[in-house]
Design a protein around this motif. Structure first.
Motif, PDB file in Angstrom:
ATOM      1  N   GLU A  54       0.854  -1.190  -0.088  1.00  0.00           N
ATOM      2  CA  GLU A  54      -0.019   0.278   0.116  1.00  0.00           C
ATOM      3  C   GLU A  54       0.873   1.407  -0.012  1.00  0.00           C
ATOM      4  O   GLU A  54       0.351   2.111  -0.615  1.00  0.00           O
ATOM      5  CB  GLU A  54      -0.827   0.012   1.231  1.00  0.00           C
ATOM      6  N   GLU A  90       2.210   1.573  -3.350  1.00  0.00           N
ATOM      7  CA  GLU A  90       1.109   2.008  -4.377  1.00  0.00           C
ATOM      8  C   GLU A  90       0.754   3.620  -4.189  1.00  0.00           C
ATOM      9  O   GLU A  90       0.354   4.427  -4.980  1.00  0.00           O
ATOM     10  CB  GLU A  90      -0.275   1.105  -3.985  1.00  0.00           C
ATOM     11  N   ARG A  91       0.804   4.098  -2.728  1.00  0.00           N
ATOM     12  CA  ARG A  91       0.588   5.424  -2.485  1.00  0.00           C
ATOM     13  C   ARG A  91       1.973   6.188  -3.269  1.00  0.00           C
ATOM     14  O   ARG A  91       1.619   7.144  -3.773  1.00  0.00           O
ATOM     15  CB  ARG A  91       0.628   5.953  -1.149  1.00  0.00           C
TER      16      ARG A  91
END
Length: 762
Positions: free
Chosen positions: A487, A490-491
């Motif tokens: 995550e 992905e950010r």
């Protein structure tokens, strides 16, 4: 004869005693003299080492100062072959480095090491001036270009070691080169540093052969004097070779290219002076006081040794402990964690939990009660945690309101007891300056060696888990998992893609019409940001806007949205345009000046624009936020309180802030408007809005029944899918024309027979 023999024995004994006393006296004097000389010599050698270290740090400091402008995307775009922005370079290189950091000469070389810029003594010079220095500076240029420079003294690369502390500079560090040495330039010793000019964010701007920033800082009397004050050597100075005043330490100053630049001289501290000037003369008084002298000297030496040992122990303790809390510091924690990981790599079967703890909203305590109260709270938390943890657990303070815990366990099941111990430490309030303060903590947990077999990796994963704990609402302990790392990645990808989208103009504004309940005509539109990613498709604003706020992109993004909305507003003269403002824009951006410039540029009437803010702005009752909202209204813009009825919505907001509109959140409108509770809330807000002379807007109207209810309950305006979905400016123009069509073609706000009576309980 016997008497003579007896006297002879006594004489011999006396001679023996005298010789022995003399020998012991001599030995004692020799020991004292050596101790005094050794102490002085050790102090002098330590001072020599400090001077050498200070010169190394002068090179490090010069490179750090260069980095502040050399590793920057703007430097790449403003310094191009044949198109150098001299105003930019003067302000950010010449003037900044010479006036802020006292660099004497600043040069920029192109990819072939030809000078394209020179600045010195407060003015821009002809770049050709560099040629007078090229020969002297050439060894540093060679090192900065990755070549070998023979004949130079080796120095530690302290600059590279420092960059490991900066995560965001990992990319520039891989492509940049740098070098710094002490050289003789124009017959004067100088710190010479060279560094590649590379981007720090958009690495696609990296040229094949970067330009070089070169700084020359002459080592003159002022430079040496400043260095002396920092080393507590107030009379440190540089003099001609072999001309040092008597009684001062004389250290030849040879630059890294082997040139003799003079001598560094200073008055050394003499910790052995007491031994040489006082104890030694007293010892020479006589052998008959030797015994007493030995006793006094032993005590004196023992005391000096004890004090030295205590100072050394104190210094070792301070180097590894936090001064405020008394806990081990980051350095000590890293050492202990590395020891465990080394044992684990050697076949150890135990596991360890690395816990990264951050006190929630600690800044609020500092802001409301002051920093002294914040320090008291840190000490109280340290004591509470230490009392709750096991004796074998290792607790450290990382700085600020951050703590770290190393807890060795037999298995992963040991995580839960640690969670409970940490939670228990924050269950009771802390008594700070006569007040009971209840705080919570967010904790990120990583299991070693499962989640990392290196210190940096393990603590990074614990930090990721801490970020998740805060994102989930704080006051919790979260264990790291691989999904969290994905995550974070992905950010990061979303952030980079968003930066590229802003540059490539991939973003688009869609608009949703706003309908008057009285005339059923379109009276305005709301601007809604959309991002259609070329590979990932449509990305929700709810996903990328928080990322933009965290990454500091909101100033640029907000400027683009407002500018685009003002351009598109020309399509709908006479209609209002609503634009959402992020709390970050209000708190941290020069919003008023931006709006002033855009109004002037686009020639629009500010009264046509409704700036919508959420309660996130109002929760911060700072003077800056209040002043900003007041200035917005002074410019002529209208304001609207968005999503009223959710979160911490308070009637005090309507009393303390002047709004032109209130927007009722869609949760009270869409589908739920038929419930008695929702209808009562909507009607109450509508009545309140009329009483305060505010327009009441219902958003999320999806059916004809919703529309009729909102009108009957007293709402002034409506928007939602029932009228039109958000669309680009061209399609919105068509939707406005359709909605403003003659009455026979417009939507009829009438439910099936009997529906109204059922809805209102008739």
């Amino acid at each position: 004869m016997e008497r003579l023999t007896g006297r002879g024995d006594i004489h011999r004994l006396m001679m023996f005693v005298a010789a022995t006393l003399s020998l012991f006296g001599f030995l004692i004097l020799a020991v004292i003299a050596f101790a005094g000389w050794s102490s002085n010599e050790t102090a002098t050698q330590r001072e020599r080492t400090l001077v050498e270290n200070a010169l190394n740090r002068a090179i490090l400091r010069t490179l750090d100062e260069q980095k502040s402008v050399a590793w920057w995307d703007d430097s790449i775009t403003n310094i191009r072959e044949g198109a150098i922005n001299l105003d930019f370079v003067d302000a950010n290189f010449g003037i900044f480095l010479t006036e802020t950091y006292s660099h004497d000469e600043v040069y920029i070389l192109n990819s072939s090491d030809s000078p394209i810029y020179a600045y010195s003594a407060g003015e821009r010079l002809e770049p050709s001036r560099f040629e007078d220095r090229r020969t002297a500076i050439a060894p540093v240029l060679a090192l900065a270009r990755g070549a070998n420079a023979t004949g130079l003294k080796e120095r530690p690369d302290l600059f590279r070691e420092r960059q490991t502390s900066y995560r965001q500079l990992a990319a520039p560090t891989r492509v940049a080169r740098w070098a710094g040495r002490l050289l003789t330039v124009q017959g004067r010793p100088a710190v010479v540093a060279a560094m590649s000019i590379v981007p720090n964010v958009d690495m696609s701007l990296t040229p094949a052969t970067p330009k070089l920033l070169v700084s020359v800082r002459y080592i003159d009397a002022g430079f040496v004097s400043d260095m002396g004050r920092s080393l507590l050597l107030p009379d440190l100075e540089i003099v001609a070779h072999n001309s040092a005043p008597a009684g001062m330490v004389d250290e030849p100053f040879v630059t890294d290219d082997g040139a003799q630049a003079g001598d560094l001289v200073w008055t050394t501290k003499k910790p052995g002076r007491a031994l040489l000037e006082f104890i030694l003369p007293m010892a020479a008084i006589g052998v008959f006081l030797t015994g007493l002298f030995f006793h006094g000297m032993f005590r004196s030496l023992k005391k000096s040794s004890s004090e030295l040992a205590e100072r050394e122990a104190q210094a070792r303790h301070e180097a590894k402990h936090d001064a405020l809390s008394g806990l081990p510091n980051r350095v000590f924690f890293v050492e202990r964690l590395q020891e465990f990981l080394t044992r684990s790599a050697g076949g150890g079967r135990s596991k360890a939990i690395a816990a990264y703890l951050d006190v929630d909203r600690f800044k609020d305590v500092n802001d409301t009660l002051g920093h002294r109260a914040g320090d008291d709270l840190v000490r109280a938390i340290a004591r509470r945690l230490k009392g709750r943890l096991r004796p074998e657990d290792f607790l450290a303070r990382f700085g600020g309101d951050e703590f770290a815990i190393l807890c060795e366990v037999d298995s992963v099941e040991g995580i839960e007891p640690l969670r409970e111990r940490i939670k228990g430490a924050f269950q009771k309030p802390f008594a700070i300056e006569g007040q009971n303060i209840l705080v919570t903590a967010s904790v990120g947990l990583a299991l070693a060696p499962d989640d990392g077999d290196e210190v940096d990796e393990l603590m990074r994963n614990a930090d990721i888990a801490l970020y998740r704990a805060k994102a989930e609402g704080r006051d919790r302990a979260v264990l790291f998992c691989a999904e969290m790392a994905r995550e974070v990645q992905e950010r990061r990808m979303t952030e980079l893609d968003l930066r590229n989208a802003l540059k490539a103009d991939e973003l688009e504004l869609h608009y949703q019409p706003i309908i008057s309940c009285g005339t059923q005509q379109v009276i305005g539109v709301e601007a809604l940001l959309r991002w259609n990613h070329p590979d990932r498709g449509n990305i929700s604003p709810g996903h990328f806007i928080p990322i933009a706020e965290d990454a500091g992109l909101m100033p640029e993004l907000g400027h683009w949205i407002m500018s685009q909305a003002m351009r598109d507003a020309a399509r709908w003269p006479g209609l209002e345009v609503a634009v959402n403002l992020s709390p970050v824009q209000v708190r941290h951006v020069d919003l008023v000046n931006m709006l002033t410039r855009l109004v002037s540029r686009h020639g629009i009437d500010p009264a046509r624009f409704i700036l919508e803010i959420t309660e996130g702005v109002l929760l911060d009752h700072s003077e800056h936020s209040l002043r900003t909202l007041a200035q917005i209204r002074e410019l002529g813009f209208k304001t609207s309180l968005d999503d009223f009825g959710t979160g911490f919505s308070s009637l005090s907001y309507l009393c303390n802030f002047q709004f032109d509109k209130i927007k009722i959140d869609r949760s009270f409108v869409t589908g739920k408007a038929q419930s008695h509770t929702a209808r009562t809330i909507v009607q109450a807000v509508a009545t309140l809005g009329r009483g305060l002379n505010m327009t009441v807007v219902a958003e999320g109207v999806e059916t004809e029944v919703d529309a009729l209810l909102m009108k009957q309950l007293g709402c002034t305006e409506m928007q939602g899918f029932h009228f039109a979905r958000p669309a680009n400016a061209r399609l919105t123009e068509q939707a406005i024309a359709r909605l403003n069509a003659p009455a026979q073609d417009a939507p009829v706000l009438a439910p099936p027979a009997g529906q109204v009576s059922r809805l209102f309980g008739a």
